[in-house]
Design a protein around this motif. Structure first.
Motif: not given
Length: 200
Positions: A68-73, A138-152
């Motif tokens: 289970l993952f919750t939160g952001n990367l 468009e940012k893909c995984i450039l530094p500073g990019t934040k992925f906001i997730h729904e819990p999954f």
């Protein structure tokens, strides 16, 4: 022009159906509570999961069957706009005291261009749950990019046709970045997930 008899089509359909239905499903049971393991015997310029993501705003919880993952990367890998990210994925089997390659491997030349393609396995397991994908596409995984997730939940299920996945294995992911001239960046990413396959 010769037309095959109707029964030929029926036989072909049965063969195709048989191939589809003969796939065996396997569950990957995690070995480590931390989920991600460093790749062994790598030089200092090969980083682990923390070299690509700041996970301090996210939580991985596992019962060793699901995750289970919750939160952001937040991306922290020091790559540049325009870099091409090459990803490889392979499954290795532990046999007679050492890790042996298997036929299960994927090599993706341009990971960023396919990050949100629905037919890709990483979309099913991860990127479909990024709720701000339109803002960061468009940012893909450039530094500073934040992925906001729904819990999954991540259910580590695999299908194999004509092959057996039983026993201790590891999933190995590597990422390499290349600049616009095709020169590989100094740092790369390698991470592993250790576990055991059991037939569903």
């Amino acid at each position: 022009m010769w037309t095959p008899p109707k029964f030929v089509y029926q036989v072909l359909i049965l063969i195709l159906f048989g191939r589809q239905s003969s796939a065996t499903k396997y569950k990957f049971l995690l070995e480590n509570e931390d989920i991600f393991t460093d790749c062994p015997n790598k030089p200092s310029n090969v980083h682990n999961i923390n070299g690509v993501f700041d996970t301090s705003e996210g939580t991985f919880e596992t019962d060793f069957v699901t995750v289970l993952f919750t939160g952001n990367l937040t991306c922290v890998w020091n790559i540049q706009p325009g870099d091409r990210i090459q990803m490889t994925f392979e499954i290795k089997r532990f046999d007679r005291g050492s890790w042996q390659p298997t036929v299960f491997n994927i090599n993706v030349r341009d990971f960023c261009s396919s990050l949100y393609e629905e037919e890709q396995y990483w979309y099913k397991y991860w990127s479909k749950y990024i709720i701000n994908k339109e803002q960061v596409r468009e940012k893909c995984i450039l530094p500073g990019t934040k992925f906001i997730h729904e819990p999954f939940n991540v259910d580590l299920l695999f299908e194999a046709r004509g092959l057996t996945l039983i026993g201790r294995h590891k999933l190995v992911y590597t990422f390499k970045a290349f600049d616009t001239n095709g020169v590989e960046r100094e740092t790369s990413i390698c991470l592993e997930i250790l576990g055991e396959f059991q037939r569903e």
